[in-house]
Design a protein around this motif. Structure first.
Motif, PDB file in Angstrom:
ATOM      1  N   GLY A   1       0.515  -0.929   0.363  1.00 57.77           N
ATOM      2  CA  GLY A   1      -0.359   0.087  -0.034  1.00 57.77           C
ATOM      3  C   GLY A   1       0.731   1.414   0.107  1.00 57.77           C
ATOM      4  N   VAL A   2       2.072   1.280   0.355  1.00 58.11           N
ATOM      5  CA  VAL A   2       2.601   2.761   0.913  1.00 58.11           C
ATOM      6  C   VAL A   2       2.974   3.015  -0.559  1.00 58.11           C
ATOM      7  CG1 VAL A   2       4.702   3.777   1.894  1.00 58.11           C
ATOM      8  CG2 VAL A   2       2.930   2.020   3.480  1.00 58.11           C
TER       9      VAL A   2
ATOM     10  N   LYS B   1      -0.925  13.272  -4.212  1.00 58.03           N
ATOM     11  CA  LYS B   1      -2.194  13.446  -5.486  1.00 58.03           C
ATOM     12  C   LYS B   1      -2.870  12.046  -4.508  1.00 58.03           C
ATOM     13  CE  LYS B   1      -3.222  12.548 -10.308  1.00 58.03           C
ATOM     14  NZ  LYS B   1      -3.108  11.145 -10.539  1.00 58.03           N
ATOM     15  N   PHE B   2      -2.776  10.849  -4.457  1.00 56.97           N
ATOM     16  CA  PHE B   2      -3.143   9.949  -3.952  1.00 56.97           C
ATOM     17  C   PHE B   2      -4.235  10.395  -2.288  1.00 56.97           C
ATOM     18  CE2 PHE B   2      -4.403   5.659  -1.146  1.00 56.97           C
ATOM     19  CZ  PHE B   2      -4.551   4.989  -2.590  1.00 56.97           C
TER      20      PHE B   2
ATOM     21  N   ILE C   1     -11.583   4.312 -14.357  1.00 57.32           N
ATOM     22  CA  ILE C   1      -9.999   4.488 -15.214  1.00 57.32           C
ATOM     23  C   ILE C   1      -9.161   4.513 -14.021  1.00 57.32           C
ATOM     24  CG2 ILE C   1     -10.291   5.939 -17.317  1.00 57.32           C
ATOM     25  CD1 ILE C   1      -9.815   8.241 -15.605  1.00 57.32           C
ATOM     26  N   ALA C   2      -7.503   3.722 -14.383  1.00 56.41           N
ATOM     27  CA  ALA C   2      -6.706   4.369 -13.428  1.00 56.41           C
ATOM     28  C   ALA C   2      -6.485   5.507 -12.844  1.00 56.41           C
ATOM     29  CB  ALA C   2      -5.499   2.970 -13.902  1.00 56.41           C
ATOM     30  N   GLY C   3      -6.163   5.649 -11.422  1.00 52.17           N
ATOM     31  CA  GLY C   3      -4.932   6.976 -11.241  1.00 52.17           C
ATOM     32  C   GLY C   3      -6.381   7.757  -9.967  1.00 52.17           C
ATOM     33  N   GLY C   4      -6.701   7.169  -9.566  1.00 49.82           N
ATOM     34  CA  GLY C   4      -7.917   7.351  -9.102  1.00 49.82           C
ATOM     35  C   GLY C   4      -7.316   8.264  -7.198  1.00 49.82           C
ATOM     36  N   GLY C   5      -8.184   8.940  -6.923  1.00 49.37           N
ATOM     37  CA  GLY C   5      -7.417   9.222  -5.542  1.00 49.37           C
ATOM     38  C   GLY C   5      -8.486   8.405  -4.533  1.00 49.37           C
ATOM     39  N   ILE C   6      -8.130   9.443  -3.507  1.00 47.65           N
ATOM     40  CA  ILE C   6      -9.487   9.020  -1.807  1.00 47.65           C
ATOM     41  C   ILE C   6      -9.400  10.185  -1.860  1.00 47.65           C
ATOM     42  CG2 ILE C   6      -8.373   6.013  -1.828  1.00 47.65           C
ATOM     43  CD1 ILE C   6      -6.919   7.644   0.606  1.00 47.65           C
TER      44      ILE C   6
END
Lengths: 295, 266, 306
Positions: free
Chosen positions: A36-37, A43-44, A53-58
């Motif tokens: 995970g780290v 940005k995440f 799509i990929a690249g999503g954050g939280i």
């Protein structure tokens, strides 16, 4: 001779079983942190989630988690404090008090999914609040109340009766004695209890999926008017938390990097809980020293 | 244990012109069904020290705590506690007001977890005194009365818990005095202290006698004989003998008291 | 003097304050009571409507094995056989408890009897951390590690009772362990000393004296662990496969009461049978939680008498 052999074998088995337990934890922590780290970045942590799509954050989920936590503590702490004071200072020793204690224990042993469903029934459906932060915060309050009450009660009861007698003998009311004399001494224990409960609340998901909901509509972080729909502070908007997000993307997520996002989010969650635990220990000990030793 | 006749009593009749501050009439105390105190009738003269002595479990502490109703909610108390023509053991009496007039100091020192200054100032403020000068003056006066002022005057902000046991106990006395009570109840105040602190405490009490009426429970007969003007001897929930201290310790009337004082007890 | 008398017989600020404080505290406790009562009442009334409103026979609900609440069978009966979920819930709960118990005993014994110092320093934080890890994280690890591993080792899809058991095992282990530690600590020191003085080895002392004296505590701890496992929702739901079928073996996809609830409640309409049937499952969960509670109380009382 035989007894000694058995003794050695048994001790060996115990050591083996204990090692397995330690290994399990090491594996769990290692797995989450190692997987995970690396995925955690500024940005995440700040960008919104992506569905396809990929690249999503939280970012939104993280904010929602903290916001819900704060609201939950704001609602549950006063109630738990009053209830804890009642149980430790006022409750007479009779069957009614016994029944009250049993009831609180029942609440604490209810599965969180049942508490969540009740919140769903009452707030989302009956009161027509819909999936909303406030519904979630109240459901979490129900889930949090019994443990917090018990920890406050225990902290208060641990203060020696001598202090109560001191207050009463000076003509202070019982209420003043509790709030001004007993409470400050019990404070380190109470704060430790709050932080530990915060850890539990932060990681809870089952009570939230049908109360705070499973979607995180876009939030406008420039708008801090709580009455606007997209304001972060609006308590009537649905709000998916970090824990719910992990569950959601693992059960029906279709983004290509679901696994990495889950790992990153899990790592954040576990680190947060770790921090809560350490904080509880550290602050509790420090406050305790401050209150008892004076300077 | 020897069998004593508990009805054998000898209670000194005080002269009619003695000013009585507080008096109990037929005081009974029950813990549940346990009858812990029987018919205790005693009078306490103004500006005197009365010592309550007796073996542990004799009911002397129970009796003391009943006077300012610290047993409320713990035990059932029957009978009268007369103070200024008022029966304190009645629903009409506001216990909080009453306890300000009848102060109490406990077996173990119990200062609040606050500064030395706040230990006294906080209850004063709760009493309704808002004037800072007045509070400061009262703090100083009561600390002086309790013979603690010289030791702490430079550091009143210090936590009370950092004081020694003897100092803590004198702080508790000062705290009680700050409420300007009539009566001071002391429940074995020296039992947790070392001999030097204990001697210091006794000196303080001797001084206080000039302005207050003191009732003190003690398990030390030496202390009772050194300190008090009157002594009441308790045994198994009964008041057996009440008299001038000198009389009790030199020529007790009842056999129980004599055995207790001469150490032939049990 | 009359002024003082007056003062003493009038209600002071303090006594009014006390009434107010007491009332506030009482209201708080009353709120909690009200919450519990509403939970019990609302879940019960919703849960019973399957039987009362929709006239589903109770026996059918608990013995039939087909769960498809939105459909009816040839005779027009609703297909609400909850047996698969009940079996699923009990299987994972019991298996997880069975698996966790030896580890919990070993860890607790190690911490109290064998090496208290190291136990305190290393194992205490380990247990606290295991308790603190959120259940969705357990679910995620179950999904990404346990399920594939089960698939490779035993074949099948990997989803099923076995994976659920493994995940729950790790989750209830710290619960059982920490409760059992408390119970071991309350065994009087002189029991051990007496036994060791008689020439018994450490293991003889542990097994015959210490563990025997703490059996009620161990049982309470296990029941507590089972209660946690039975009510756990998301972690199990993520690894069990969510097929409302009676499990054939430990490897076939199955479901539990909680997993069906979490997946189903959002997809049904309030007041309809499919929805009511789910509330009945919630009622079963509630009743089981009460039963576990009663059981620990019963064991506690029995153990206390000894």
């Amino acid at each position: 001779m035989k007894a000694k052999t058995i003794d050695r074998i048994a001790t060996g088995i115990i050591y083996a079983l204990v090692s397995v337990v330690v290994l399990i934890l090491l594996f769990l922590l290692g797995f989450i942190l190692i997987k995970g780290v690396p995925h955690i970045s500024w940005k995440f942590l700040t960008s919104p989630a992506q569905a396809f799509i990929a690249g999503g954050g939280i970012g939104d989920q993280l904010f929602n988690s903290f916001y819900l936590l704060i609201l939950t503590l704001l609602i549950s702490f006063p109630i738990a404090l009053g209830a804890g004071i009642y149980l430790s200072e006022y409750a007479p020793k009779n069957w009614v008090t016994n029944l009250v204690r049993i009831t609180i224990e029942v609440l604490s042993s209810l599965p969180s999914v049942v508490v969540g469903l009740f919140g769903f029934l009452l707030f989302v459906v009956q009161f027509k609040l819909g999936f909303s932060i406030i519904s979630g915060a109240i459901a979490l309050t129900f889930f949090n109340l019994p443990l917090l009450t018990r920890s406050i009660e225990n902290s208060l009861s641990a203060v020696p009766d001598l202090q109560r007698e001191a207050g009463l003998s000076l003509g202070l009311s019982k209420w003043k004695t509790v709030t001004r004399v007993i409470f400050p001494i019990a404070l380190p224990g109470i704060i430790t209890g709050i932080i530990l409960s915060a850890g539990r609340v932060f990681g809870e998901a089952a009570a939230l999926i049908f109360t705070a909901g499973q979607s995180a509509p876009a939030i406008n972080y420039a708008d801090w008017n709580p009455f606007n729909g997209t304001s972060p502070l609006n308590i009537f908007r649905p709000a998916e938390t970090l824990a719910v997000h992990i569950w959601k993307i693992n059960t029906e997520g279709i983004m290509p990097d679901a696994n990495q996002v889950s790992a990153g989010a899990s790592a954040v969650l576990v680190i947060a809980v770790l921090v809560f635990n350490l904080l509880a220990r550290f602050i509790g000990a420090r406050l305790y020293r401050k209150i008892t030793a004076g300077k | 244990m020897k069998n004593y006749d508990l009805t054998e009593q000898s209670i000194l009749k005080l002269p009619a012109d003695t000013e009585i501050v507080v008096e109990t009439k037929d005081l009974q105390v029950f813990y549940g069904t346990n009858h812990a105190m029987h018919d205790a009738s005693l009078q306490f003269p103004r500006y005197s020290i009365t010592a309550l002595i007796g073996a542990s479990g004799s009911g002397k502490s129970t009796y003391l705590r009943s006077i300012n109703r610290m047993n409320d909610g713990i035990a059932r108390v029957e009978g009268q506690i007369m103070y200024r023509d008022l029966n304190l053991n009645s629903k009409d009496v506001d216990v909080y007001q009453m306890r300000r007039r009848i102060g109490m100091v406990f077996q173990r020192p119990n200062p609040f977890a606050k500064s030395i200054y706040e230990n006294i100032a906080f209850p004063l403020r709760e009493m309704g005194i808002k004037n800072k000068q007045e509070i400061r003056a009262t703090v100083e006066k009561s600390l002086k009365q309790a013979a603690l002022w010289d030791e702490v005057k430079d550091d009143l902000k210090r936590s009370a818990l950092s004081l020694s046991g003897g100092q803590q106990q004198r702080l508790c006395i000062a705290r009680a005095l700050a409420m300007s009570p009539d009566i001071l109840l002391l429940d074995e105040p020296a039992s947790a202290l070392d001999p030097i602190s204990s001697a210091k405490l006794e000196l303080t009490l001797q001084e206080l006698k000039k302005d207050y009426t003191i009732i003190i429970v003690t398990h030390s007969m030496q202390q009772a004989s050194r300190l008090s003007d009157y002594t009441a001897f308790f045994h198994m929930g009964h008041v057996i003998e009440f008299d001038r201290t000198q009389k009790i310790f030199t020529n007790p009337t009842t056999r129980i008291t004599e055995d207790y004082i001469s150490g032939n007890f049990g | 003097m009359d002024q003082i008398k007056n003062e003493l017989t009038h209600k002071s600020k303090a006594s009014k304050q006390d009434v107010r404080g007491r009332t506030i505290a009482f209201i708080c406790i009353a709120v909690i009571m009200l919450v519990v009562l509403s939970i019990l009442f609302m879940i019960t009334s919703r849960g019973l409507s399957t039987f009362i409103q929709d006239k589903v026979p109770v026996s059918d609900f608990f013995t039939k094995t087909v769960w498809n609440p939105s459909a009816v069978d040839a005779n027009g009966h609703y297909l609400v056989g909850a047996l698969p979920m009940i079996v699923g819930s009990f299987s994972v709960t019991i298996l997880a408890a069975l698996l966790a118990t030896p580890f919990a005993i070993a860890t607790a014994v190690f911490m109290t009897e064998i090496s208290p110092k190291r136990g305190q320093r290393i194992l205490q934080p380990v247990i606290e951390l295991l308790v603190g890890i959120p259940s969705v994280v357990y679910g995620f690890i179950g999904l990404t590690v346990v399920v594939p591993l089960t698939r490779q080792l035993f074949g099948g899809t990997g989803f099923g009772i076995l994976s659920g058991t493994f995940v729950l095992f790790v989750m209830v282990l710290p619960t059982i362990t920490s409760m059992y530690i408390d119970s071991l600590k309350s065994v009087p020191r002189f029991y051990r000393e007496a036994s060791l003085a008689l020439g018994a080895t450490r293991w003889q002392t542990i097994s015959r004296v210490v563990i025997r004296a703490s059996v009620p505590g161990l049982l309470t701890a296990i029941v507590f662990g089972m209660a946690r496992a039975f009510g756990e929702a998301l972690a199990v739901q993520m690894v069990i496969g969510n097929a409302a079928l009676l499990p054939h073996n430990l490897l076939s996809p199955a479901s539990t009461l909680t997993s069906v609830l979490t997946t189903g409640i959002g997809n049904t309409v309030m007041g309809t049978l499919p929805n009511n049937a789910l509330w009945t499952l919630a009622l079963i969960l509630l009743v089981m939680s009460l039963l576990f509670n009663l059981l620990t109380r019963y064991i506690g009382r029995k153990g206390g008498l000894k």
